[in-house]
Enzyme design. Structure first.
Site: not given
Length: 810
Positions: A32, A38, A88, A90, A96, A358, A642
């Site tokens: 922040d 935090d 962190d 929020d 975060d 293929s 493929d």
């Protein structure tokens, strides 16, 4: 299980008790602008528990301290990677994610207590301090099965009953939603019934030694005063059986009966349930039996074709294989021509394996509907292919056809399959190449090889992950009439079981085997390319986009520095890219459509020493191979595409050392560069340490390609000899057949536009005029017959090398 049981028997393996104490972080970075972070830390050890643990949050502090301990029961033979994520918190936005640390628990030895300091940012002196303690577990050793790379852990069957299955008097709410994290079944609903017909217990299959909880979402009448209809109570499963009244609120209780039992098989003599996934790098017994029979056919063909004086013994017979690239209708047509040329030279019976990818798989699947196709005149079989190639394909896109497709896709979903646009594509391929529904299935092709009468067909696909580039993750998956599996893991299931539901190697729910058209759609899934794949194909580099969008993973130091054993992974730190970068990468790596089949590797865990296994090392080749948690995450479905999204090849199955292939006839049917696919294969196999000859041509040779090349390593008999046929129109322009010049009237039949922008053989074309079909068919047929001497000489050399090898061994 018989031939498909794992080679390794069940073995007892003790567990240990791991205690992780999150102590503190020093000099934490700021997330922040105005305040310190935090911070809290989450712990995830997916090999021990599907539940993420979490510390409390320390507010506005650059040196947060927790001293919180968390406990795990771990299996010692499993690669246990602990993920420590720092966040962190929020209040108004998503928390975060700052960093993640990956720590290999095997660095901690039994009986030790070690306090480690992880150096997150040496310049900023940012450090995370964690204490680890590893102790013996008093539990009975766990019964596991392993091949040294994958581990199947012991599975228990949990039975849960509530209120003896009977609805309480006067109650109208009778549904309990139950779930066990990491179980096969996922969330289930238990509906109470009347006392005359009580509900049956709900069953969960889960890893016996996992730290699992039974989560119970309560009906409204049991919820607390808050009235939240989604209130959940959790019951730990570490002390079973459980038979008790559970109180969730004052005067609100319910009777819970939970018991776990060993998952066994047999009536009189009960024994642990055997695996339905074959954990073994060796060939399955069916393929070994096929090779034994096929070598008799090959020996007779080589004696006649090479005019040998004596009968070849089984150990003198070289293993000769044919491999092709893809390319839609071009590959379908060209492959018929190559096979026809080999048949006319009486060399088709010399071949033991045919691999394709293929569009070439469309030819193979049609041929193997006939149990004796290689012993019949291919000219007759080709008539049907010519008719299908030339017909109008508009009916495949009609409203009536679309309704029919929708009906079958609904039936497929009802049977338990996950459907996508690739399944619709498979139905369209069927309509374009057949006169109605084709009920043939992959396992039906066993009839065409059970006597060794035809080469064994092998089809190839890539397993990828959504939101991950093909460069960062892909795995070869091979398909034979006997089994489907991963050469990298040594894990295979019976062909008829592919698509069914598995857990920890056990077949949980049998689904009907898919019709071959759905497999064709997957093997030629041209719609699965994401933007980064397209960029890589055009520019051959993703570095620009990776630099701006990729997360950062770096190795970090820990103090004290623990001595590392070869199988231990270095401690690393993951720093996520920013939100904008992640959003951009999601767009670039999103695949429009993939073919989804139930993941038969679901539940398996990586062996602690898997990174040292020689067979695994041959095929590990991506970023995620160094991240066991991501490699074996609990994906419900395989995502198959493929092989051309990596490079156009079907060669890898032939280079498994167990197949001991001596000669490879490599036919290129791509419409672009005629040397690039082989060059890419050569470079790839060299990087992987897989024996393969160098295939370098200079610029002048590339400009004037010949019809046939031989690449070999004379000094290494383990390297197969490669006979390479690029798709070129050289002497065919002047000769209608080897040694027979064209007349003036026939010259136009030798003019073939293979690769221009206006070529009728473009991969985008789904129809070919009979004239164009015949031209390409005759070209590839001619190129084989015109180089008969080269093929014969290589086959002779292979027989001589085989004899020399046998002589040196004796």
């Amino acid at each position: 299980m018989g031939i498909f049981s794992s080679k390794d028997l069940t073995e007892p393996s003790p567990c240990s008790l791991l205690t992780v104490k999150i102590i503190k972080i020093k000099n934490l970075r700021k997330a922040d602008i105005l305040t310190q972070s935090d911070c809290y830390v989450t712990l995830w050890l997916p090999t021990a528990s599907m539940k993420k643990e979490k510390t409390h949050t320390v507010k506005d502090n650059k040196d947060p301290m927790w001293n919180e301990s968390f406990h795990y029961r771990i299996q010692n033979q499993v690669k246990n990677i602990l993920e420590l994520q720092v966040y962190d918190e929020d209040r108004h936005t998503e928390d975060d994610h700052l960093i993640t640390i990956f720590f290999d628990v095997s660095k901690i030895h039994l009986g030790e207590t070690v306090c480690l300091t992880f150096q997150l940012n040496p310049k900023g002196k940012e450090e995370l301090e964690v204490e680890f303690t590893l102790e013996s577990s008093p539990d009975v050793p766990e019964k596991i099965v392993t091949n040294g790379v994958l581990v199947s852990r012991e599975v228990a069957c949990l039975e849960v009953q509530v209120e003896k299955g009977k609805m309480k008097k006067g109650s109208t709410q009778r549904r309990f939603n139950l779930s066990v994290g990491g179980s096969h079944e996922g969330p289930q609903e238990l509906t109470l019934c009347n006392w005359l017909c009580p509900a049956s217990p709900v069953k969960f299959h889960y890893v016996k030694y996992f730290q699992s909880d039974l989560d119970i979402e309560l009906p409204r009448w049991l919820c607390s005063a808050s009235g939240d209809p989604n209130e959940i109570t959790s019951v730990p499963l570490n002390s079973l059986p459980i038979l008790e009244n559970v109180t969730v609120a004052p005067n609100k209780t319910f009777e819970l009966d939970v018991k776990s039992k060993e998952w066994t098989q047999g009536w009189l003599c009960k024994r642990p349930k055997q695996l339905d996934v074959r954990l073994d790098y060796d060939l399955c017994s069916n393929e070994k039996s096929f090779l034994k029979k096929r070598k008799k056919v090959v020996a007779a063909a080589l004696k006649g074709g090479l005019q040998l004086e004596h009968e070849l013994q089984e150990n003198e017979v070289p293993v000769i294989a044919m491999t092709t690239t893809g390319g839609g209708m071009r590959a379908l047509t060209a492959m018929y021509g190559s096979l026809w040329g080999l048949q006319r030279l009486k060399l088709l019976d010399c071949i033991s394996y045919i691999t394709s990818s293929s569009g070439a798989t469309w030819t193979m699947t049609k041929l193997y509907e006939d149990a004796d196709w290689s012993n019949k005149d291919l000219g007759e079989i080709i008539k049907f292919a010519r008719k299908q190639a030339a017909k109008s394909k508009m009916s495949a896109f009609s409203l009536e056809s679309l309704k029919s497709y929708n009906k079958e896709l609904c039936q497929r979903r009802a049977a338990g399959y996950k459907t996508s646009f690739i399944d619709l594509w498979g139905l369209m391929i069927e309509a374009m190449l057949n006169d109605g529904n084709n009920n043939h299935r992959l396992s039906d092709q066993q009839k065409a090889v059970n006597r060794g009468q035809n080469p064994l067909p092998i089809y190839l696909a890539l397993n990828v992950k959504d939101k991950v580039t093909t460069r960062d993750f892909r795995e070869w998956v091979e398909f034979t009439p006997y089994e489907v599996g991963f050469p990298k893991y040594g894990a295979f299931v019976r062909a008829e079981d592919f698509g069914s539901e598995f857990y920890m190697g056990h077949l949980m729910k049998k689904l009907p085997e898919s019709r071959i058209c759905f497999m064709q759609g997957m093997w030629s899934s041209i719609f699965s390319k994401n933007l980064l794949d397209a960029w890589h194909a055009a520019d051959n580099s993703e570095d620009f986009w990776n630099r701006w969008t990729q997360d950062t993973i770096t190795e970090i130091e820990e103090v004290p520095d623990l001595p590392e054993r070869p199988h231990e992974m270095p401690t690393s730190m993951f720093t996520p890219a920013g939100g904008l970068s992640r959003a951009l990468r999601d767009i670039l790596t999103d695949r429009p459509a993939v073919s989804k089949y139930d993941n038969f590797l679901k539940g398996f865990q990586m062996h602690n020493e898997h990174s040292q296994h020689p067979q695994y090392c041959k095929w590990k080749d991506t970023v995620l191979d160094s991240a066991p948690n991501q490699l074996r995450d609990p994906e419900e479905h395989l995502e198959l595409v493929d092989t051309a999204f990596f490079f156009d090849t079907s060669c890898p199955p032939l280079l498994r050392p167990e197949r001991k292939v001596d000669v490879i006839l490599h036919f290129n049917y791509t419409g672009g560069s005629q040397t690039k696919p082989l060059e890419q294969a050569s470079v790839y196999f060299s990087e992987q340490g897989i024996p393969f000859p160098k295939t370098l041509l200079n610029d002048e040779e590339k400009k004037n390609l010949k019809e046939c090349y031989v690449f070999e390593d004379a000094d290494n008999p383990d390297v197969p000899i490669v006979i390479y046929f690029p798709l070129v129109n050289d002497t065919f322009q002047r000769y209608v057949a080897p040694g027979m010049e064209r007349s003036a009237a026939e010259m136009s039949l030798g003019n073939i536009d293979i690769s221009s922008a206006f070529s009728p053989y473009s991969t985008r074309q789904f129809s070919l005029r009979e004239e164009d079909f015949n031209k390409l068919l005759n070209l590839t047929n001619y190129n084989v017959q015109n180089n008969a001497n080269t093929i014969f000489n290589v086959f002779k050399k292979a027989v001589q090398r085989k004899n020399q090898s046998q002589s040196s061994q004796t």
